[in-house]
Design an enzyme around this catalytic site. Structure first.
Site, PDB file in Angstrom:
ATOM      1  N   CYS A  54      55.992  60.957  19.200  1.00  0.00           N
ATOM      2  CA  CYS A  54      56.345  62.196  18.509  1.00  0.00           C
ATOM      3  C   CYS A  54      55.745  63.383  19.254  1.00  0.00           C
ATOM      4  O   CYS A  54      55.038  63.241  20.235  1.00  0.00           O
ATOM      5  CB  CYS A  54      55.887  62.201  17.062  1.00  0.00           C
ATOM      6  N   ARG A 111      59.177  62.872  25.310  1.00  0.00           N
ATOM      7  CA  ARG A 111      58.355  61.863  24.642  1.00  0.00           C
ATOM      8  C   ARG A 111      59.195  60.885  23.825  1.00  0.00           C
ATOM      9  O   ARG A 111      58.715  59.825  23.436  1.00  0.00           O
ATOM     10  CB  ARG A 111      57.336  62.552  23.723  1.00  0.00           C
ATOM     11  N   TRP A 136      59.380  60.231  15.932  1.00  0.00           N
ATOM     12  CA  TRP A 136      59.848  58.896  16.326  1.00  0.00           C
ATOM     13  C   TRP A 136      59.499  57.988  15.165  1.00  0.00           C
ATOM     14  O   TRP A 136      58.340  57.792  14.855  1.00  0.00           O
ATOM     15  CB  TRP A 136      59.161  58.460  17.619  1.00  0.00           C
ATOM     16  N   ASN A 183      51.515  63.143  13.966  1.00  0.00           N
ATOM     17  CA  ASN A 183      51.750  62.047  14.905  1.00  0.00           C
ATOM     18  C   ASN A 183      50.779  60.929  14.561  1.00  0.00           C
ATOM     19  O   ASN A 183      49.613  61.197  14.271  1.00  0.00           O
ATOM     20  CB  ASN A 183      51.487  62.476  16.353  1.00  0.00           C
ATOM     21  N   GLY A 184      51.222  59.671  14.648  1.00  0.00           N
ATOM     22  CA  GLY A 184      50.322  58.565  14.382  1.00  0.00           C
ATOM     23  C   GLY A 184      50.721  57.789  13.148  1.00  0.00           C
ATOM     24  O   GLY A 184      51.865  57.869  12.669  1.00  0.00           O
ATOM     25  N   GLU A 204      58.068  44.421  37.057  1.00  0.00           N
ATOM     26  CA  GLU A 204      58.244  45.863  36.871  1.00  0.00           C
ATOM     27  C   GLU A 204      59.707  46.263  37.088  1.00  0.00           C
ATOM     28  O   GLU A 204      60.244  47.102  36.361  1.00  0.00           O
ATOM     29  CB  GLU A 204      57.329  46.632  37.809  1.00  0.00           C
ATOM     30  N   LYS A 234      62.055  48.185  34.332  1.00  0.00           N
ATOM     31  CA  LYS A 234      62.658  49.485  34.606  1.00  0.00           C
ATOM     32  C   LYS A 234      64.156  49.454  34.311  1.00  0.00           C
ATOM     33  O   LYS A 234      64.706  50.390  33.726  1.00  0.00           O
ATOM     34  CB  LYS A 234      62.397  49.854  36.073  1.00  0.00           C
ATOM     35  N   GLU A 281      64.746  49.376  30.521  1.00  0.00           N
ATOM     36  CA  GLU A 281      64.395  50.643  29.873  1.00  0.00           C
ATOM     37  C   GLU A 281      65.527  51.656  29.936  1.00  0.00           C
ATOM     38  O   GLU A 281      65.834  52.310  28.938  1.00  0.00           O
ATOM     39  CB  GLU A 281      63.151  51.248  30.538  1.00  0.00           C
ATOM     40  N   HIS A 330      62.765  24.824  36.735  1.00  0.00           N
ATOM     41  CA  HIS A 330      62.134  24.345  35.507  1.00  0.00           C
ATOM     42  C   HIS A 330      62.840  24.887  34.269  1.00  0.00           C
ATOM     43  O   HIS A 330      62.237  24.961  33.201  1.00  0.00           O
ATOM     44  CB  HIS A 330      60.652  24.713  35.500  1.00  0.00           C
ATOM     45  N   LYS A 381      57.327  58.355  25.495  1.00  0.00           N
ATOM     46  CA  LYS A 381      56.495  58.400  26.703  1.00  0.00           C
ATOM     47  C   LYS A 381      55.065  57.971  26.429  1.00  0.00           C
ATOM     48  O   LYS A 381      54.482  57.205  27.180  1.00  0.00           O
ATOM     49  CB  LYS A 381      56.510  59.825  27.285  1.00  0.00           C
TER      50      LYS A 381
END
Length: 607
Positions: free
Chosen positions: A2, A27, A74, A100-101, A480, A484, A487, A503, A602
């Protein structure tokens, strides 16, 4: 997670809030709103969706006033909706709150307030804060806020206004970022510096449970006992242009193109006369030789940088390394002693899972060294040592240049550890330092040929599944690369160690399956060639990322993107760039919102 922006001064507040919220859009958010106070008249405007919807709702007829709070949400408690959007207003309409939180004990507090006649209209935990402040308010807003802080549990950055106090608002933080901006025409609060950088470079970095009272011409900070605290002014030195697109279509591409500079800035000042100099971090030979174990703790992209670090530290410094996902670290009761070192990695320095892991490691006696990109962030301030990455502001939600910079910082640290333990010869030490210094030019070459990656992505953008396989450092790199792609393009992908194919995973390979293979490790070349042949035999299409001197891979892969012949030991720093470009172009061709992928943010400041 947020975003918050607030202003009190002698200028109309609404345009400032809109401008600040635009700077915080990176964000990630699903709803937006603002509260503006004009004398004792409180106007609240909010809606589900993007900031542009709120602007259209106002039709440029902004609410009048010189004090206000804005917010991008968010969703955590309650689905995205107009009602659940912030700001939230107390029962009487006196108190407006942005948050926020997460308030962990909000249900208990809500039940208590309901027995006092309070009714709730939203599904959020935030509405509890506004009503609790109102319940505690007896004419002194600051006192009411402090009493409320002593009753709530969790993480928060809060902005609070009251119609009885039209000349001021109050802000407070705990485990969630919040800065205070000191301006000539008023004062500001924000979740992140870019939101207020158009107006001031002088900021206060708040500590946990500090309460700040802002008026047009004054800022006072108190601790949670109500005692005034003197704060040092932090001067922002980076240019506002660093947080702008500078002609690029997306921040993500701009930041990929900034990787050579980010790497130079991170390693340049720390290599002097051919030696690694880690700022003010004192790692004596005695200390280094007696390290029992290294715990690397991080989330997401930073975690993958930690996996690379495990490989290189164990290979060269011969110190056992455990890599933990931060959200699991403190809950598994890890075995940590006072002989251990904890390396904490976070781009923002505010990642809540990682911050709690840091505190767990310190509680168990470990020396904590953090690698962060934001000066004076919470993780930096709570660490024993800090190794800053000088990547500059990273706006796109998918991290790129910050990851490369983290890798470079970890390579420098590895060199220091290996050399002081006597595990690395002078020649090896010199060769790796010289190799790191060539990486920026290598990435410039890669960027100069990015059209080849763009063409390949355009030809394969309709695939449903992609597999990344590698061995050794290339396996860590594949993790990574897969993240990416997921995302920003929303294409399902998985990363596997090449040796794990037989396997089970190879059952998923069929005609047309796209497999991406970084192949940069000479000692594992024959094994990877075999793995490529295995997937090709089952119909896969293979894109390989290989060093220029690797002629073997051209004989087996369908397409090869070559990178300069950097030392295999440091190849992951350069080889990640074409994989970032691949993810970017796949997302662009599919029409995805590259800089602000759905459901992501973010800076993750909730668990």
């Amino acid at each position: 997670m947020c975003g918050i922006v607030g202003y009190v001064g002698n200028k109309e507040v609404a345009p400032i809030l809109i401008n600040g919220l635009k700077k915080l859009e990176y964000r990630g958010y699903d709803s937006v709103g603002m509260a503006v106070l004009d004398d004792s008249n409180l106007t609240v405007l909010k809606c589900k969706g993007k900031l542009a919807i709120l602007e259209e709702k106002m039709s440029q007829n902004y609410p009048k006033g010189f004090i206000g709070l804005g917010h991008t949400r968010w969703a955590t408690h309650g689905k995205p909706s107009d009602i659940n959007s912030h700001p939230h207003v107390s029962k009487s309409g006196k108190i407006a709150v942005v948050h926020n939180g997460i308030i962990e004990n909000y249900l208990e507090l809500k039940e208590f307030l309901e027995t006092k006649g309070y009714e709730f209209v939203s599904e959020t935990d935030t509405e509890v804060v506004g009503n609790l402040v109102e319940y505690n308010y007896k004419g002194d807003l600051v006192k009411a806020v402090i009493e409320t802080l002593n009753e709530i549990e969790g993480s928060y950055a809060l902005g609070i206004m009251c119609t009885d106090c039209p000349e001021m608002f109050v802000a407070v933080k705990k485990d969630s970022a919040l800065v205070v901006g000191l301006g000539k025409d008023g004062n500001y609060v924000a979740s992140d510096i870019p939101a207020i950088l158009d107006y001031t470079r002088d900021v206060y970095i708040l500590d946990d449970k500090e309460v700040v009272v802002l008026t047009a011409d004054n800022v006072k900070v108190y601790n949670n006992l109500g005692v005034e605290v003197k704060k040092e002014v932090f001067k922002v030195t980076w240019d506002v242009a660093a947080a702008e697109k500078a002609g690029y279509e997306h921040f993500m591409m701009k930041e990929i193109c900034e990787e050579p500079k980010a790497i130079k800035d991170t390693i340049g000042p720390r290599i002097k006369n051919g030696r690694v100099v880690l700022d003010d971090i004192e790692l004596t030979e005695e200390y280094v030789k007696n390290i029992g174990k290294i715990h690397i703790v991080a989330c997401g992209t930073a975690y993958h940088a930690g996996v690379i670090a495990k490989y290189i530290i164990e290979k060269t410094a011969r110190i056992p390394v455990e890599v933990d996902v931060a959200s699991e670290f403190r809950y598994r009761d890890p075995i940590v002693t006072d002989k251990d070192m904890a390396i904490i990695i976070s781009q923002s320095g505010e990642t809540l899972d990682t911050l709690f892991a840091l505190r767990e490691a310190k509680k168990k006696g470990a020396r904590v060294l953090s690698i962060v990109n934001v000066v004076e962030s919470t993780i930096a301030r709570e660490s024993d040592d800090v190794l800053y990455t000088w990547a500059g502001p990273e706006i796109a939600i998918a991290s790129t240049k910050a990851y490369n910079a983290q890798l470079c910082a970890l390579y420098l640290l590895t060199l220091e550890l290996a050399y002081k333990r006597g595990c690395m010869s002078e020649e090896q030490y010199k060769n790796i330092i010289e190799g790191l210094q060539t990486i920026p030019d290598a990435i410039e070459d890669i960027l100069g040929n990015k059209g080849a990656i763009q063409r390949f992505a355009s030809s394969h953008c309709n695939v449903k599944n992609i597999f990344f396989i590698g061995r050794g450092l290339d396996y860590a790199l594949s993790m990574e690369a897969s993240l990416k792609l997921k995302e920003v393009s929303y294409i399902h992908s998985e990363a596997y160690a090449g040796g794990e194919l037989k396997h089970g995973t190879i059952a998923l390979i069929e005609d047309g399956t796209l497999v991406v293979c970084p192949v940069t490790q000479d000692d594992l070349m024959d094994k990877m060639i075999s793995n490529i042949k295995e997937v090709k035999a089952r119909g896969a299409t293979v894109l390989a990322i290989a060093r220029e001197s690797n002629e073997q891979v051209h004989k087996v892969a369908d397409e090869v993107f070559t990178i300069p012949d950097v030392d295999p030991f440091i190849a992951p720093v350069a080889a990640v760039t074409p994989l970032q470009l691949f993810a970017y172009y796949m997302a662009v061709v599919k029409g995805c919102d590259v800089d602000k992928p759905r459901n992501l943010t973010k800076s993750v400041t909730v668990e």
